[in-house]
Scaffold this active site. Structure first.
Site, PDB file in Angstrom:
ATOM      1  N   LEU A  39       0.840  -1.208   0.000  1.00 55.92           N
ATOM      2  CA  LEU A  39       0.000   0.000   0.000  1.00 55.92           C
ATOM      3  C   LEU A  39       0.870   1.251   0.000  1.00 55.92           C
ATOM      4  CD1 LEU A  39      -3.006  -0.971   2.347  1.00 55.92           C
ATOM      5  CD2 LEU A  39      -2.852  -1.111  -0.143  1.00 55.92           C
ATOM      6  N   THR A 137       7.385  -5.074 -18.709  1.00 59.90           N
ATOM      7  CA  THR A 137       6.982  -3.976 -19.580  1.00 59.90           C
ATOM      8  C   THR A 137       7.732  -4.005 -20.908  1.00 59.90           C
ATOM      9  OG1 THR A 137       7.075  -1.565 -19.784  1.00 59.90           O
ATOM     10  CG2 THR A 137       8.692  -2.555 -18.334  1.00 59.90           C
ATOM     11  N   GLU A 139       8.978  -1.431 -22.058  1.00 57.01           N
ATOM     12  CA  GLU A 139       9.994  -0.374 -21.972  1.00 57.01           C
ATOM     13  C   GLU A 139      11.407  -0.936 -21.834  1.00 57.01           C
ATOM     14  OE1 GLU A 139       9.181   3.014 -19.591  1.00 57.01           O
ATOM     15  OE2 GLU A 139       7.055   3.024 -20.094  1.00 57.01           O
ATOM     16  N   HIS A 298      12.979  10.968 -22.893  1.00 51.04           N
ATOM     17  CA  HIS A 298      11.644  10.469 -23.299  1.00 51.04           C
ATOM     18  C   HIS A 298      11.723   9.497 -24.481  1.00 51.04           C
ATOM     19  CE1 HIS A 298       7.222  11.960 -23.990  1.00 51.04           C
ATOM     20  NE2 HIS A 298       7.301  10.668 -23.778  1.00 51.04           N
TER      21      HIS A 298
HETATM   22  P1  NAD Z   1       0.682   0.565  -9.905  1.00 48.66           P
HETATM   23  O1  NAD Z   1       1.736   1.572  -9.612  1.00 48.66           O
HETATM   24  O2  NAD Z   1      -0.697   1.016 -10.194  1.00 48.66           O
HETATM   25  O3  NAD Z   1       0.589  -0.485  -8.699  1.00 48.66           O
HETATM   26  C1  NAD Z   1       1.716  -1.006  -8.061  1.00 48.66           C
HETATM   27  C2  NAD Z   1       1.255  -1.738  -6.814  1.00 48.66           C
HETATM   28  O4  NAD Z   1       2.412  -2.336  -6.192  1.00 48.66           O
HETATM   29  C3  NAD Z   1       0.610  -0.829  -5.761  1.00 48.66           C
HETATM   30  O5  NAD Z   1      -0.552  -1.437  -5.238  1.00 48.66           O
HETATM   31  C4  NAD Z   1       1.676  -0.701  -4.684  1.00 48.66           C
HETATM   32  O6  NAD Z   1       1.156  -0.479  -3.377  1.00 48.66           O
HETATM   33  C5  NAD Z   1       2.373  -2.046  -4.787  1.00 48.66           C
HETATM   34  N1  NAD Z   1       3.764  -1.999  -4.304  1.00 48.66           N
HETATM   35  C6  NAD Z   1       4.717  -1.091  -4.614  1.00 48.66           C
HETATM   36  N2  NAD Z   1       5.855  -1.363  -3.947  1.00 48.66           N
HETATM   37  C7  NAD Z   1       5.625  -2.491  -3.206  1.00 48.66           C
HETATM   38  C8  NAD Z   1       6.413  -3.277  -2.331  1.00 48.66           C
HETATM   39  N3  NAD Z   1       7.684  -2.952  -2.060  1.00 48.66           N
HETATM   40  N4  NAD Z   1       5.867  -4.378  -1.767  1.00 48.66           N
HETATM   41  C9  NAD Z   1       4.569  -4.720  -2.022  1.00 48.66           C
HETATM   42  N5  NAD Z   1       3.760  -3.988  -2.836  1.00 48.66           N
HETATM   43  C10 NAD Z   1       4.288  -2.891  -3.428  1.00 48.66           C
HETATM   44  O7  NAD Z   1       1.271  -0.300 -11.110  1.00 48.66           O
HETATM   45  P2  NAD Z   1       0.512  -0.911 -12.382  1.00 48.66           P
HETATM   46  O8  NAD Z   1       0.383   0.121 -13.419  1.00 48.66           O
HETATM   47  O9  NAD Z   1      -0.677  -1.666 -11.904  1.00 48.66           O
HETATM   48  O10 NAD Z   1       1.633  -1.949 -12.876  1.00 48.66           O
HETATM   49  C11 NAD Z   1       1.708  -3.249 -12.306  1.00 48.66           C
HETATM   50  C12 NAD Z   1       2.874  -3.988 -12.918  1.00 48.66           C
HETATM   51  O11 NAD Z   1       2.706  -4.075 -14.342  1.00 48.66           O
HETATM   52  C13 NAD Z   1       4.224  -3.301 -12.716  1.00 48.66           C
HETATM   53  O12 NAD Z   1       5.178  -4.307 -12.467  1.00 48.66           O
HETATM   54  C14 NAD Z   1       4.508  -2.613 -14.026  1.00 48.66           C
HETATM   55  O13 NAD Z   1       5.893  -2.521 -14.261  1.00 48.66           O
HETATM   56  C15 NAD Z   1       3.847  -3.559 -15.009  1.00 48.66           C
HETATM   57  N6  NAD Z   1       3.345  -2.932 -16.247  1.00 48.66           N
HETATM   58  C16 NAD Z   1       2.523  -1.842 -16.188  1.00 48.66           C
HETATM   59  C17 NAD Z   1       2.012  -1.304 -17.372  1.00 48.66           C
HETATM   60  C18 NAD Z   1       1.092  -0.102 -17.364  1.00 48.66           C
HETATM   61  O14 NAD Z   1       0.786   0.421 -18.431  1.00 48.66           O
HETATM   62  N7  NAD Z   1       0.618   0.357 -16.222  1.00 48.66           N
HETATM   63  C19 NAD Z   1       2.356  -1.890 -18.601  1.00 48.66           C
HETATM   64  C20 NAD Z   1       3.209  -3.001 -18.610  1.00 48.66           C
HETATM   65  C21 NAD Z   1       3.678  -3.523 -17.428  1.00 48.66           C
HETATM   66  O1  DAU Z   2       4.841   0.841 -21.920  1.00 53.31           O
HETATM   67  C1  DAU Z   2       4.460   0.321 -20.677  1.00 53.31           C
HETATM   68  C2  DAU Z   2       4.618   1.375 -19.605  1.00 53.31           C
HETATM   69  O2  DAU Z   2       3.565   2.331 -19.805  1.00 53.31           O
HETATM   70  C3  DAU Z   2       4.575   0.800 -18.199  1.00 53.31           C
HETATM   71  O3  DAU Z   2       5.665  -0.065 -18.019  1.00 53.31           O
HETATM   72  C4  DAU Z   2       4.608   1.925 -17.155  1.00 53.31           C
HETATM   73  O4  DAU Z   2       4.468   1.385 -15.858  1.00 53.31           O
HETATM   74  C5  DAU Z   2       3.445   2.873 -17.440  1.00 53.31           C
HETATM   75  O5  DAU Z   2       3.480   3.954 -16.525  1.00 53.31           O
HETATM   76  C6  DAU Z   2       3.508   3.388 -18.875  1.00 53.31           C
HETATM   77  O6  DAU Z   2       4.667   4.263 -19.056  1.00 53.31           O
HETATM   78  P1  DAU Z   2       4.582   5.627 -19.883  1.00 53.31           P
HETATM   79  O7  DAU Z   2       5.662   6.506 -19.437  1.00 53.31           O
HETATM   80  O8  DAU Z   2       4.465   5.337 -21.348  1.00 53.31           O
HETATM   81  O9  DAU Z   2       3.119   6.150 -19.382  1.00 53.31           O
HETATM   82  P2  DAU Z   2       2.604   7.618 -18.983  1.00 53.31           P
HETATM   83  O10 DAU Z   2       1.117   7.511 -18.840  1.00 53.31           O
HETATM   84  O11 DAU Z   2       3.384   8.204 -17.865  1.00 53.31           O
HETATM   85  O12 DAU Z   2       2.917   8.450 -20.283  1.00 53.31           O
HETATM   86  C7  DAU Z   2       2.373   8.107 -21.550  1.00 53.31           C
HETATM   87  C8  DAU Z   2       2.941   9.075 -22.573  1.00 53.31           C
HETATM   88  O13 DAU Z   2       2.367  10.365 -22.333  1.00 53.31           O
HETATM   89  C9  DAU Z   2       4.436   9.276 -22.492  1.00 53.31           C
HETATM   90  O14 DAU Z   2       4.948   9.449 -23.793  1.00 53.31           O
HETATM   91  C10 DAU Z   2       4.603  10.554 -21.686  1.00 53.31           C
HETATM   92  C11 DAU Z   2       3.371  11.360 -22.043  1.00 53.31           C
HETATM   93  N1  DAU Z   2       2.823  12.239 -21.005  1.00 53.31           N
HETATM   94  C12 DAU Z   2       2.595  11.713 -19.777  1.00 53.31           C
HETATM   95  C13 DAU Z   2       2.059  12.484 -18.762  1.00 53.31           C
HETATM   96  C14 DAU Z   2       1.840  11.914 -17.361  1.00 53.31           C
HETATM   97  C15 DAU Z   2       2.471  13.546 -21.300  1.00 53.31           C
HETATM   98  O15 DAU Z   2       2.649  14.012 -22.445  1.00 53.31           O
HETATM   99  N2  DAU Z   2       1.921  14.321 -20.297  1.00 53.31           N
HETATM  100  C16 DAU Z   2       1.712  13.836 -19.035  1.00 53.31           C
HETATM  101  O16 DAU Z   2       1.236  14.610 -18.152  1.00 53.31           O
END
Ligand code: NAD
Ligand code: DAU
Length: 363
Positions: A39, A137, A139, A298
């Site tokens: 959390l 990811t 990335e 970026h």
């Molecule tokens: P999020 O930031 O919404 O959630 C992360 C969760 O992990 C939170 O509930 C947080 O409390 C918990 N957490 C953080 N540190 C912790 C710790 N030390 N111990 C236990 N719990 C902990 O992340 P998300 O967007 O749901 O992403 C989840 C996973 O998917 C990540 O590993 C991320 O790299 C991967 N991922 C995300 C995206 C995306 O677009 N959001 C895309 C590809 C992969």
């Molecule tokens: O590709 C997978 C990844 O996507 C995950 O692994 C990450 O956890 C997730 O956060 C996401 O990363 P990005 O950096 O691509 O997501 P974000 O929503 O932060 O940004 C999306 C794009 O928009 C990126 O090119 C940056 C841009 N951006 C983001 C924000 C927050 C803006 O232009 N303005 C903004 O305010």
């Protein structure tokens, strides 16, 4: 009822983890889910409102870096499956404060791997088909030029502290497979969007600001490209990999849906105008778009080749961006209380209300 899998889901109170637990709860009533979440600011118990604790679900507040605690959980719950989501996930935060990313994403993953190894390989104590699935990811592959797609064999080239920490954890997962025979799989997914996403990420941030007539910050020239996938499709893909993936493999997951950031922002503006009418000033929401200083380092373009998971596992995204973005906008409009609770920080109080000080294993 026979429990087939006892699944340790880490980070189940975050965006994707919560959507995944909701899917498991509905789809696999015979599985027991242990949700371990620290959390942090990104974890929100309200994301799981309605999921009852009992035979099929248990929440534990804890840190994936706490080896003793994890060892207790493995033994007590007889964990045979780990689905590892917990991470620091926001690229901008990794630029201003990388330390937590190194600790959670690298040391935390290492700590889970060590405990799975001790439990399953050394003590040979896993019933069923043990599996450690690392949710990673796209990335890790770095940044694409105007053409090309990331495949599972693209060389790793992470460029932010976030992606470097995820690449590092992927390497550790693979090392545990090759060195110790730990049964692992990795999924590398593109950008998710949908319900319960923390409003610091592009789509929920623009939605929230657009709703309130605030500036919509677009980094750089707005022409960076992301491959967007509706979160339910990602969760379906993970479930399909658990069921039908091959140990030692990684699978790319993507939406076949490349969009420039500015196009995403404009679609949200236009949809909000259509649903809510123009701003009180009679201006369209596109007038709120403000180009701001670019994110450091970026990445220009991400795009996934998801043929392997389609051909070998039969998964494909089902929700088009046009449909998914409308569903997402409707969800945020219908869940204003959730968004406001996150923005004003009151969601942090929910834990005390729900659990008080109860946090001993076995209670
Ligand atoms: P999020 O930031 O919404 O959630 C992360 C969760 O992990 C939170 O509930 C947080 O409390 C918990 N957490 C953080 N540190 C912790 C710790 N030390 N111990 C236990 N719990 C902990 O992340 P998300 O967007 O749901 O992403 C989840 C996973 O998917 C990540 O590993 C991320 O790299 C991967 N991922 C995300 C995206 C995306 O677009 N959001 C895309 C590809 C992969
Ligand atoms: O590709 C997978 C990844 O996507 C995950 O692994 C990450 O956890 C997730 O956060 C996401 O990363 P990005 O950096 O691509 O997501 P974000 O929503 O932060 O940004 C999306 C794009 O928009 C990126 O090119 C940056 C841009 N951006 C983001 C924000 C927050 C803006 O232009 N303005 C903004 O305010």
């Amino acid at each position: 009822m026979k429990i087939k899998r006892i699944v340790l889901v880490t980070g189940g109170c975050g965006f994707i983890g919560a959507n995944f637990i909701r899917l498991l709860n509905h789809r696999y009533p015979q599985w027991r889910i242990i949700n371990l979440d620290k959390l942090t600011y990104a974890g929100n118990l309200q994301n799981l409102a309605g999921i009852e604790e009992g035979e099929n679900y248990r929440f534990i507040r804890g840190d994936i870096c706490d080896s003793e605690r994890i060892a207790e959980i493995f033994t007590e719950e007889k964990i045979n499956t780990v689905v590892h989501f917990a991470a620091e996930s926001h690229v901008d935060r990794s630029i201003t404060g990388p330390a937590d990313f190194i600790t959670t994403n690298i040391i935390g993953t290492f700590t889970l791997l060590e405990n799975a190894r001790k439990s399953w390989v050394e003590r040979n104590s896993a019933d069923g088909n043990p599996l450690f699935l690392h949710v990673s990811t796209d990335e890790v592959y770095g940044s694409l030029g105007e053409t090309g797609l990331f495949t599972e064999t693209t060389a790793y080239d992470p460029r932010s502290p976030y992606s470097a920490s995820k690449a590092s954890s992927d390497h550790l997962v693979n090392a545990y497979y090759h060195t110790y025979g730990l049964p692992v799989m990795i999924t590398n997914c593109s950008n998710n969007y949908g319900p319960y996403q923390f409003p610091e990420k592009l789509i929920p941030l623009v939605l929230h600001n657009g709703l309130h007539g605030r500036e919509l910050p677009v980094y750089g020239d707005g022409k960076n490209i992301r491959d967007w996938l509706y979160v339910e499709d990602h969760c379906e893909a993970i479930a399909a990999v658990i069921e039908n993936g091959k140990i030692g493999n990684c699978y790319n997951i993507g939406g076949n849906n490349e969009k420039k950031n500015i196009d995403v922002v404009e679609i949200i503006c236009d949809t909000l105008d259509e649903k809510l009418g123009l701003l009180p000033s009679k201006a369209a929401r596109r007038s709120l778009i403000t180009y701001v200083t670019d994110r450091l380092g970026h990445d220009r373009r991400y795009a996934i080749d998801a043929r392997k998971i389609a051909e070998q596992i039969g998964w494909q995204p089902r929700i088009s961006f046009e449909k998914g973005i409308r569903m997402t906008i409707d969800w945020y409009l219908d869940h204003q209380q959730w968004v406001e609770g996150v923005v004003d920080g009151s969601y942090r109080e929910y834990y005390q209300e729900m659990y008080g000080n109860r946090q001993k294993i076995g209670k």
